[in-house]
Design a protein around this motif. Structure first.
Motif, mmCIF file in Angstrom:
data_model
loop_
_atom_site.group_PDB
_atom_site.id
_atom_site.type_symbol
_atom_site.label_atom_id
_atom_site.label_comp_id
_atom_site.label_asym_id
_atom_site.label_seq_id
_atom_site.Cartn_x
_atom_site.Cartn_y
_atom_site.Cartn_z
ATOM 1 N N TRP A 1 0.835 -1.193 0.000
ATOM 2 C CA TRP A 1 0.000 0.000 0.000
ATOM 3 C C TRP A 1 0.878 1.253 0.000
ATOM 4 O O TRP A 1 2.028 1.232 0.418
ATOM 5 N N ALA B 1 -1.976 7.255 -3.121
ATOM 6 C CA ALA B 1 -2.513 7.031 -4.465
ATOM 7 C C ALA B 1 -1.534 7.548 -5.523
ATOM 8 O O ALA B 1 -1.014 8.664 -5.418
ATOM 9 N N GLY B 2 -1.286 6.724 -6.537
ATOM 10 C CA GLY B 2 -0.406 7.099 -7.630
ATOM 11 C C GLY B 2 1.049 6.764 -7.412
ATOM 12 O O GLY B 2 1.855 6.867 -8.348
ATOM 13 N N THR B 3 1.424 6.340 -6.192
ATOM 14 C CA THR B 3 2.826 6.028 -5.902
ATOM 15 C C THR B 3 3.251 4.714 -6.528
ATOM 16 O O THR B 3 4.351 4.593 -7.081
ATOM 17 N N THR C 1 -7.042 11.530 2.816
ATOM 18 C CA THR C 1 -5.962 11.157 1.910
ATOM 19 C C THR C 1 -6.336 9.881 1.161
ATOM 20 O O THR C 1 -6.925 8.970 1.736
ATOM 21 N N ALA C 2 -5.981 9.828 -0.115
ATOM 22 C CA ALA C 2 -6.268 8.654 -0.958
ATOM 23 C C ALA C 2 -5.079 7.686 -0.945
ATOM 24 O O ALA C 2 -3.918 8.113 -0.986
ATOM 25 N N TYR C 3 -5.394 6.398 -0.898
ATOM 26 C CA TYR C 3 -4.373 5.345 -0.888
ATOM 27 C C TYR C 3 -4.731 4.267 -1.916
ATOM 28 O O TYR C 3 -5.905 4.009 -2.172
ATOM 29 N N ASP C 4 -3.698 3.633 -2.472
ATOM 30 C CA ASP C 4 -3.857 2.463 -3.333
ATOM 31 C C ASP C 4 -3.386 1.237 -2.563
ATOM 32 O O ASP C 4 -2.360 1.277 -1.870
ATOM 33 N N ASN D 1 -6.277 -4.948 -6.869
ATOM 34 C CA ASN D 1 -6.089 -3.682 -6.155
ATOM 35 C C ASN D 1 -7.398 -2.918 -5.983
ATOM 36 O O ASN D 1 -8.361 -3.105 -6.729
ATOM 37 N N SER E 1 -8.700 1.253 -4.309
ATOM 38 C CA SER E 1 -8.299 2.560 -3.809
ATOM 39 C C SER E 1 -9.282 2.987 -2.729
ATOM 40 O O SER E 1 -10.478 2.708 -2.819
ATOM 41 N N ALA F 1 -10.121 6.293 0.381
ATOM 42 C CA ALA F 1 -9.855 7.652 0.837
ATOM 43 C C ALA F 1 -10.241 7.727 2.308
ATOM 44 O O ALA F 1 -11.376 7.393 2.673
#
Length: 208
Positions: A71, A74-76, A105-108, A127, A129, A131
């Protein structure tokens, strides 16, 4: 060939050994796809998302009892499994709680089954996503609460930012919520005068 990962595409080249140290030119690439050793997990979901934690669960692909979860913001992660995010090894139960997250905050999140940890061999990634939630207004917040939107991003199809979100009715859509900035301080679009701006602020405050 041995030691290949499952469910993975490989390119290979071929040349002829003519003997006496003489070889033909290489030809290729040819592409081959290995079979899946174990099926990917399913129903990956966030059971609960708070302001600083998230409960993640999934269903095993088959009978495996080990998974790899990665994890990051987002976008990393552009190529999971290469160390771009934080990796967690999960065993026994197909669930994991992410902690120490940042609010709003958004996470993948990526998860794959570990088919054989000694090779190693894995299923394909799945996967989602998420927030995290915003922090509630503190009891010490100055009343009345105001927001001038000066810190919001300009020329953005506004949907969510700084714990504010846009809603729409009928044929409206998020592309109609734009924060436009000009160098002379005027409103660059028609029909967006002060009265309409005040109305938007009131709606947002009620929904916050």
């Amino acid at each position: 060939m041995t030691g290949l990962a499952s469910d993975t595409s490989y390119d290979f080249y071929i040349r002829i050994d003519c003997g006496m140290g003489d070889y033909s030119l290489w030809v290729g690439p040819y592409t081959a796809q290995t079979l899946i050793s174990c099926f990917p997990i399913s129903d990956l979901q966030a059971d609960f998302v708070g302001s600083d934690l998230a409960d993640i669960s999934w269903n095993p692909g088959q009978m495996e009892t080990e998974w790899e979860l990665e994890w990051a913001l987002a976008g990393t992660i552009t190529t999971p499994g290469t160390g771009q995010g934080t990796t967690v090894n999960v065993t026994t139960n197909p669930m994991h709680q992410l902690t120490s997250l940042t609010d709003d905050t958004a996470y993948d999140i990526y998860v794959r089954a570990v088919c054989d940890p000694t090779q190693p061999d894995y299923s394909s990634w799945q996967n989602i996503s998420i927030a995290t939630q915003c922090l509630p207004l503190a009891a010490t917040t100055v009343v009345p609460y105001t927001e001038d939107f000066e810190t919001f991003t300009a020329n953005l199809d506004f949907e969510r930012e700084n714990c504010w979100s846009a809603t729409f009715n009928g044929s409206n859509n998020f592309s109609e919520y734009d924060w436009n900035v000009t160098t002379n301080g005027t409103t660059p679009t028609g029909g967006t005068g002060q009265m309409q701006q005040i109305q938007v602020q009131i709606i947002c405050i009620l929904k916050h």
